[in-house]
Design a protein around this motif. Structure first.
Motif, PDB file in Angstrom:
ATOM      1  N   ILE A  49       0.753  -1.159  -0.022  1.00  0.00           N
ATOM      2  CA  ILE A  49       0.007  -0.165  -0.026  1.00  0.00           C
ATOM      3  C   ILE A  49       0.985   1.188   0.072  1.00  0.00           C
ATOM      4  CG2 ILE A  49      -0.010  -0.125   2.450  1.00  0.00           C
ATOM      5  CD1 ILE A  49      -2.971   1.015  -0.202  1.00  0.00           C
ATOM      6  N   CYS A  50       1.914   1.141   0.481  1.00  0.00           N
ATOM      7  CA  CYS A  50       2.965   2.382   0.682  1.00  0.00           C
ATOM      8  C   CYS A  50       3.575   2.801  -0.702  1.00  0.00           C
ATOM      9  CB  CYS A  50       4.020   2.105   1.735  1.00  0.00           C
ATOM     10  SG  CYS A  50       3.533   2.008   3.423  1.00  0.00           S
ATOM     11  N   MET A  53       0.599   3.930  -2.794  1.00  0.00           N
ATOM     12  CA  MET A  53       0.144   5.199  -2.364  1.00  0.00           C
ATOM     13  C   MET A  53       1.391   6.519  -2.251  1.00  0.00           C
ATOM     14  SD  MET A  53      -3.264   4.681  -0.485  1.00  0.00           S
ATOM     15  CE  MET A  53      -4.216   6.073  -0.833  1.00  0.00           C
ATOM     16  N   GLY A  85      -9.199   9.657   1.041  1.00  0.00           N
ATOM     17  CA  GLY A  85      -8.620   8.387   1.517  1.00  0.00           C
ATOM     18  C   GLY A  85      -7.180   8.172   1.476  1.00  0.00           C
ATOM     19  N   LEU A  86      -6.450   9.136   0.788  1.00  0.00           N
ATOM     20  CA  LEU A  86      -4.953   9.271   1.065  1.00  0.00           C
ATOM     21  C   LEU A  86      -4.503   9.360   2.570  1.00  0.00           C
ATOM     22  CD1 LEU A  86      -1.874   8.776  -0.034  1.00  0.00           C
ATOM     23  CD2 LEU A  86      -2.148  11.249  -0.101  1.00  0.00           C
ATOM     24  N   CYS A  88      -6.590   9.452   5.110  1.00  0.00           N
ATOM     25  CA  CYS A  88      -7.154   8.282   5.955  1.00  0.00           C
ATOM     26  C   CYS A  88      -6.100   7.223   6.033  1.00  0.00           C
ATOM     27  CB  CYS A  88      -8.206   7.804   5.656  1.00  0.00           C
ATOM     28  SG  CYS A  88      -9.137   6.783   6.881  1.00  0.00           S
ATOM     29  N   THR A  89      -5.441   6.676   4.894  1.00  0.00           N
ATOM     30  CA  THR A  89      -4.608   5.445   4.625  1.00  0.00           C
ATOM     31  C   THR A  89      -3.482   5.781   5.479  1.00  0.00           C
ATOM     32  OG1 THR A  89      -5.566   4.819   2.691  1.00  0.00           O
ATOM     33  CG2 THR A  89      -3.644   4.093   3.086  1.00  0.00           C
ATOM     34  N   ASP A  92      -4.182   5.838   9.204  1.00  0.00           N
ATOM     35  CA  ASP A  92      -4.378   4.415   9.794  1.00  0.00           C
ATOM     36  C   ASP A  92      -2.958   3.747   9.772  1.00  0.00           C
ATOM     37  OD1 ASP A  92      -6.143   2.159  10.415  1.00  0.00           O
ATOM     38  OD2 ASP A  92      -5.513   1.502   8.468  1.00  0.00           O
ATOM     39  N   SER A  93      -2.071   3.988   8.892  1.00  0.00           N
ATOM     40  CA  SER A  93      -0.651   3.096   9.116  1.00  0.00           C
ATOM     41  C   SER A  93       0.161   3.874  10.137  1.00  0.00           C
ATOM     42  CB  SER A  93       0.090   3.408   7.590  1.00  0.00           C
ATOM     43  OG  SER A  93      -0.537   2.745   6.525  1.00  0.00           O
ATOM     44  N   SER A 111      -6.811  -3.060  12.430  1.00  0.00           N
ATOM     45  CA  SER A 111      -7.448  -1.843  12.866  1.00  0.00           C
ATOM     46  C   SER A 111      -8.814  -2.252  12.903  1.00  0.00           C
ATOM     47  CB  SER A 111      -7.218  -0.875  11.738  1.00  0.00           C
ATOM     48  OG  SER A 111      -5.890  -0.471  11.588  1.00  0.00           O
ATOM     49  N   SER A 162      -7.750   5.797  16.685  1.00  0.00           N
ATOM     50  CA  SER A 162      -7.808   4.440  16.321  1.00  0.00           C
ATOM     51  C   SER A 162      -7.599   3.396  17.301  1.00  0.00           C
ATOM     52  CB  SER A 162      -6.219   4.031  15.364  1.00  0.00           C
ATOM     53  OG  SER A 162      -6.591   2.846  14.734  1.00  0.00           O
TER      54      SER A 162
END
Length: 169
Positions: A49-50, A53, A85-86, A88-89, A92-93, A111, A162
């Motif tokens: 995912i890294c 994005m 979304g970026l 948030c992602t 979250d990470s 999560s 979170s």
């Protein structure tokens, strides 16, 4: 990852990543902090995912991590700004990896809840944004963390809280 801007308005982006299951297998014998530190130094491949994005693990400490990202147009929404979304992602990470940094070998996290507050719009090519995550309450079954996302001038762009379920891996 490459960003090829064509003159006709069409852009392309090529993303490369390693087998995430091979990395997950290697992680089982490492504490969360050791795993994250090896990832940050390039001794282990990072999360796909890294790569997708465009963010990077930049700092690791007990209960705290930071990711950096330089957004480009590929993460824009249809109205010309970076999609939430970026944010948030990456938040979250940051929160999840802060929790991971406190875990012993043989344990991971998932999560189970995240709340994000978007405070300011994000534009591509305005420099790095930094997501910092920190554990607010560690636990054996559930841990809690917070994170914030800031621009290159330290302005807060978004915040998150979170909850992460602790699981054997």
């Amino acid at each position: 990852m490459t960003d090829d801007r064509a003159h006709d308005g069409v852009r392309t982006k090529t993303v490369h990543w390693n087998d995430p299951m091979a990395t997950a297998e290697l992680s089982r014998s490492l504490s969360g902090r050791d795993f994250l530190t090896k990832w940050m130094h390039g001794d282990l491949p990072g999360a796909p995912i890294c790569e997708l994005m465009g963010f990077r693990l930049a700092e690791v400490a007990e209960g705290e991590v930071a990711f950096t990202c330089t957004p480009d147009e590929s993460v824009y929404n249809p109205i010309g700004m970076v999609h939430g979304g970026l944010a948030c992602t990456v938040l979250d990470s940051a929160a999840g990896c802060a929790v991971h940094s406190t875990l012993p070998a043989g344990f991971g996290y998932s999560s189970i809840e995240i709340k994000v507050s978007f405070l300011r719009p994000i534009q591509a090519y305005d420099g790095d944004i930094v997501a910092r995550g920190w554990v607010t309450k560690p636990g054996k079954r559930v841990s809690f963390a917070e994170a914030d996302l800031r621009d290159a001038h330290g302005m807060v762009l978004a915040t998150a809280s979170s909850s992460c379920l602790i699981v054997p891996v």
